[in-house]
Design a protein around this motif. Structure first.
Motif, PDB file in Angstrom:
ATOM      1  N   SER A   1     -34.858   1.510 -18.786  1.00 33.13           N
ATOM      2  CA  SER A   1     -33.868   2.589 -18.741  1.00 33.13           C
ATOM      3  C   SER A   1     -34.307   3.789 -19.561  1.00 33.13           C
ATOM      4  O   SER A   1     -35.073   3.658 -20.523  1.00 33.13           O
ATOM      5  N   LEU A   2     -33.793   4.949 -19.161  1.00 34.26           N
ATOM      6  CA  LEU A   2     -34.039   6.202 -19.875  1.00 34.26           C
ATOM      7  C   LEU A   2     -32.692   6.817 -20.237  1.00 34.26           C
ATOM      8  O   LEU A   2     -31.846   7.034 -19.359  1.00 34.26           O
ATOM      9  N   LEU A   3     -32.487   7.089 -21.526  1.00 32.42           N
ATOM     10  CA  LEU A   3     -31.264   7.713 -22.016  1.00 32.42           C
ATOM     11  C   LEU A   3     -31.520   9.205 -22.177  1.00 32.42           C
ATOM     12  O   LEU A   3     -32.495   9.605 -22.814  1.00 32.42           O
ATOM     13  N   VAL A   4     -30.643  10.022 -21.601  1.00 36.81           N
ATOM     14  CA  VAL A   4     -30.865  11.471 -21.532  1.00 36.81           C
ATOM     15  C   VAL A   4     -29.654  12.210 -22.092  1.00 36.81           C
ATOM     16  O   VAL A   4     -28.531  12.044 -21.610  1.00 36.81           O
ATOM     17  N   ASN A   5     -29.892  13.028 -23.118  1.00 39.30           N
ATOM     18  CA  ASN A   5     -28.831  13.890 -23.646  1.00 39.30           C
ATOM     19  C   ASN A   5     -29.066  15.297 -23.124  1.00 39.30           C
ATOM     20  O   ASN A   5     -30.155  15.859 -23.270  1.00 39.30           O
ATOM     21  N   CYS A   6     -28.049  15.868 -22.500  1.00 41.78           N
ATOM     22  CA  CYS A   6     -28.182  17.147 -21.827  1.00 41.78           C
ATOM     23  C   CYS A   6     -27.079  18.091 -22.284  1.00 41.78           C
ATOM     24  O   CYS A   6     -25.918  17.681 -22.416  1.00 41.78           O
ATOM     25  N   ALA A   7     -27.435  19.362 -22.522  1.00 41.35           N
ATOM     26  CA  ALA A   7     -26.466  20.352 -22.993  1.00 41.35           C
ATOM     27  C   ALA A   7     -25.581  20.838 -21.852  1.00 41.35           C
ATOM     28  O   ALA A   7     -25.374  22.026 -21.655  1.00 41.35           O
ATOM     29  N   ALA A   8     -25.037  19.886 -21.105  1.00 40.56           N
ATOM     30  CA  ALA A   8     -24.057  20.163 -20.055  1.00 40.56           C
ATOM     31  C   ALA A   8     -22.833  19.290 -20.295  1.00 40.56           C
ATOM     32  O   ALA A   8     -22.083  18.984 -19.379  1.00 40.56           O
ATOM     33  N   GLY A   9     -22.677  18.874 -21.565  1.00 41.60           N
ATOM     34  CA  GLY A   9     -21.540  18.041 -21.924  1.00 41.60           C
ATOM     35  C   GLY A   9     -21.630  16.635 -21.393  1.00 41.60           C
ATOM     36  O   GLY A   9     -20.606  16.038 -21.047  1.00 41.60           O
ATOM     37  N   VAL A  10     -22.848  16.074 -21.372  1.00 38.42           N
ATOM     38  CA  VAL A  10     -22.996  14.763 -20.769  1.00 38.42           C
ATOM     39  C   VAL A  10     -24.154  13.980 -21.386  1.00 38.42           C
ATOM     40  O   VAL A  10     -25.171  14.547 -21.791  1.00 38.42           O
ATOM     41  N   LEU A  11     -23.946  12.662 -21.495  1.00 37.33           N
ATOM     42  CA  LEU A  11     -24.985  11.710 -21.866  1.00 37.33           C
ATOM     43  C   LEU A  11     -25.211  10.825 -20.653  1.00 37.33           C
ATOM     44  O   LEU A  11     -24.268  10.258 -20.100  1.00 37.33           O
ATOM     45  N   LEU A  12     -26.473  10.707 -20.217  1.00 39.03           N
ATOM     46  CA  LEU A  12     -26.791  10.027 -18.970  1.00 39.03           C
ATOM     47  C   LEU A  12     -27.705   8.837 -19.217  1.00 39.03           C
ATOM     48  O   LEU A  12     -28.621   8.910 -20.038  1.00 39.03           O
ATOM     49  N   LEU A  13     -27.462   7.760 -18.480  1.00 29.98           N
ATOM     50  CA  LEU A  13     -28.341   6.602 -18.516  1.00 29.98           C
ATOM     51  C   LEU A  13     -28.937   6.412 -17.133  1.00 29.98           C
ATOM     52  O   LEU A  13     -28.211   6.240 -16.152  1.00 29.98           O
ATOM     53  N   PHE A  14     -30.272   6.463 -17.055  1.00 27.67           N
ATOM     54  CA  PHE A  14     -30.990   6.288 -15.802  1.00 27.67           C
ATOM     55  C   PHE A  14     -31.726   4.956 -15.800  1.00 27.67           C
ATOM     56  O   PHE A  14     -32.273   4.536 -16.822  1.00 27.67           O
ATOM     57  N   SER A  15     -31.772   4.304 -14.636  1.00 31.41           N
ATOM     58  CA  SER A  15     -32.669   3.173 -14.434  1.00 31.41           C
ATOM     59  C   SER A  15     -34.025   3.719 -13.997  1.00 31.41           C
ATOM     60  O   SER A  15     -34.099   4.645 -13.189  1.00 31.41           O
ATOM     61  N   ILE A  16     -35.097   3.156 -14.544  1.00 31.54           N
ATOM     62  CA  ILE A  16     -36.451   3.524 -14.154  1.00 31.54           C
ATOM     63  C   ILE A  16     -36.827   2.623 -12.988  1.00 31.54           C
ATOM     64  O   ILE A  16     -37.002   1.410 -13.163  1.00 31.54           O
ATOM     65  N   THR A  17     -36.941   3.182 -11.803  1.00 34.51           N
ATOM     66  CA  THR A  17     -37.013   2.356 -10.599  1.00 34.51           C
ATOM     67  C   THR A  17     -38.427   2.110 -10.084  1.00 34.51           C
ATOM     68  O   THR A  17     -38.631   1.193  -9.304  1.00 34.51           O
ATOM     69  N   ARG A  18     -39.399   2.936 -10.520  1.00 36.12           N
ATOM     70  CA  ARG A  18     -40.764   2.747 -10.011  1.00 36.12           C
ATOM     71  C   ARG A  18     -41.778   3.053 -11.111  1.00 36.12           C
ATOM     72  O   ARG A  18     -41.444   3.640 -12.148  1.00 36.12           O
ATOM     73  N   SER A  19     -43.013   2.675 -10.855  1.00 42.05           N
ATOM     74  CA  SER A  19     -44.077   2.869 -11.842  1.00 42.05           C
ATOM     75  C   SER A  19     -44.455   4.329 -12.030  1.00 42.05           C
ATOM     76  O   SER A  19     -45.167   4.665 -12.972  1.00 42.05           O
ATOM     77  N   ASP A  20     -43.980   5.221 -11.138  1.00 43.16           N
ATOM     78  CA  ASP A  20     -44.261   6.647 -11.298  1.00 43.16           C
ATOM     79  C   ASP A  20     -43.175   7.360 -12.097  1.00 43.16           C
ATOM     80  O   ASP A  20     -43.178   8.584 -12.195  1.00 43.16           O
ATOM     81  N   GLY A  21     -42.237   6.586 -12.683  1.00 47.76           N
ATOM     82  CA  GLY A  21     -41.198   7.183 -13.511  1.00 47.76           C
ATOM     83  C   GLY A  21     -39.998   7.681 -12.758  1.00 47.76           C
ATOM     84  O   GLY A  21     -39.162   8.399 -13.318  1.00 47.76           O
ATOM     85  N   ASN A  22     -39.849   7.321 -11.494  1.00 54.22           N
ATOM     86  CA  ASN A  22     -38.687   7.728 -10.710  1.00 54.22           C
ATOM     87  C   ASN A  22     -37.405   7.200 -11.358  1.00 54.22           C
ATOM     88  O   ASN A  22     -37.361   6.075 -11.851  1.00 54.22           O
ATOM     89  N   LEU A  23     -36.337   8.019 -11.342  1.00 54.51           N
ATOM     90  CA  LEU A  23     -35.102   7.700 -12.049  1.00 54.51           C
ATOM     91  C   LEU A  23     -33.924   7.603 -11.087  1.00 54.51           C
ATOM     92  O   LEU A  23     -33.811   8.385 -10.144  1.00 54.51           O
ATOM     93  N   LEU A  24     -33.030   6.657 -11.379  1.00 57.74           N
ATOM     94  CA  LEU A  24     -31.796   6.487 -10.614  1.00 57.74           C
ATOM     95  C   LEU A  24     -30.641   6.468 -11.599  1.00 57.74           C
ATOM     96  O   LEU A  24     -30.624   5.648 -12.532  1.00 57.74           O
ATOM     97  N   LEU A  25     -29.672   7.370 -11.416  1.00 59.50           N
ATOM     98  CA  LEU A  25     -28.553   7.477 -12.349  1.00 59.50           C
ATOM     99  C   LEU A  25     -27.722   6.199 -12.333  1.00 59.50           C
ATOM    100  O   LEU A  25     -27.282   5.732 -11.296  1.00 59.50           O
ATOM    101  N   LYS A  26     -27.484   5.658 -13.537  1.00 63.14           N
ATOM    102  CA  LYS A  26     -26.710   4.425 -13.681  1.00 63.14           C
ATOM    103  C   LYS A  26     -25.337   4.681 -14.279  1.00 63.14           C
ATOM    104  O   LYS A  26     -24.330   4.203 -13.780  1.00 63.14           O
ATOM    105  N   ARG A  27     -25.280   5.436 -15.391  1.00 60.85           N
ATOM    106  CA  ARG A  27     -23.997   5.713 -16.047  1.00 60.85           C
ATOM    107  C   ARG A  27     -23.980   7.142 -16.578  1.00 60.85           C
ATOM    108  O   ARG A  27     -25.019   7.721 -16.879  1.00 60.85           O
ATOM    109  N   LYS A  28     -22.788   7.677 -16.697  1.00 65.39           N
ATOM    110  CA  LYS A  28     -22.594   9.023 -17.231  1.00 65.39           C
ATOM    111  C   LYS A  28     -21.456   8.971 -18.240  1.00 65.39           C
ATOM    112  O   LYS A  28     -20.387   8.422 -17.962  1.00 65.39           O
ATOM    113  N   PHE A  29     -21.669   9.554 -19.423  1.00 60.92           N
ATOM    114  CA  PHE A  29     -20.658   9.558 -20.478  1.00 60.92           C
ATOM    115  C   PHE A  29     -20.341  11.004 -20.877  1.00 60.92           C
ATOM    116  O   PHE A  29     -21.266  11.782 -21.158  1.00 60.92           O
TER     117      PHE A  29
END
Length: 215
Positions: free
Chosen positions: A97-125
């Motif tokens: 998983s990749l945890l992403v803090n973004c200055a859009a009022g959101v904390l995002l958790l992505f699943s890392i789905t492939r060896s090339d670093g492709n991301l799939l959104l899992k949760r949004k806080f």
């Protein structure tokens, strides 16, 4: 070797023994480099920029060569202020998983789905984070997660520290720590997560002690 990023949007690999930037170890991205993180093997790198994009790179360890793989837009014109990667989040949530803090009022958790670093959104806080000049940081809580479920911790512009359960669908906020008088910019655990340090925009650092396996 060390990877650096600058305000011109240039990602570079530096040989720290010689002080020379390696040939094939540089790449240009859309905006200013705000954050970067490697996954545990060191072969995959993510870079977050100042205009809301995350770029993944394949990193060749012997040569230091960077190869751009994927580029995703998280939130247009909103800096990616923190990236944190984990090969597992908890005993129940083993997916990388990749945890992403973004200055859009959101904390995002992505699943890392492939060896090339492709991301799939899992949760949004939801999070108080709108000021583009504040680099608010977040982190996984792997030891706490292993005992009690999957948790993350983050600073916030509203002067609080938040703990979120990434597996809980309703009311994911487990705890809110109050004590700062300015936006909380960074959070960091000690080695066994018995202590948490948080720092704010006015230079204050608070050390929190975990009691009964909780903060």
């Amino acid at each position: 070797m060390m990877v650096t990023g600058n305000s011109r949007g240039l990602v570079q690999v530096l040989n720290i023994s010689t002080g020379i930037y390696l040939k094939g170890g540089s790449s240009k991205i859309t905006g200013q480099v705000y954050s970067l993180v490697f996954e545990s093997s060191g072969r995959l790198l993510w870079v977050g920029d100042g205009v809301g994009y995350i770029v993944s790179y394949l990193f060749d360890l012997p040569t230091g060569r960077l190869t751009k793989a994927k580029r995703i837009l998280v939130a247009e014109n909103s800096p990616i202020t923190c990236l944190s990667a984990r090969t597992w989040v908890s005993r129940e949530a083993r997916d990388p998983s990749l945890l992403v803090n973004c200055a859009a009022g959101v904390l995002l958790l992505f699943s890392i789905t492939r060896s090339d670093g492709n991301l799939l959104l899992k949760r949004k806080f939801p999070l108080k984070h709108r000021s583009h000049h504040l680099k608010i940081r977040s982190s996984f809580c792997p030891i706490i997660s292993f005992r009690q479920g999957a948790c993350v911790v983050t600073g916030s512009e509203d002067m609080c520290v938040y703990f979120f359960d990434v597996e809980r669908e309703r009311k994911p906020c487990l705890n809110k720590l109050q004590g700062h008088s300015a936006p909380v910019l960074d959070v960091c655990f000690n080695y066994d997560e018995s202590l948490l340090a948080s720092s704010d925009a006015e230079g204050m650092v608070i050390v929190w002690k975990r009691e009964k396996r909780q903060f």
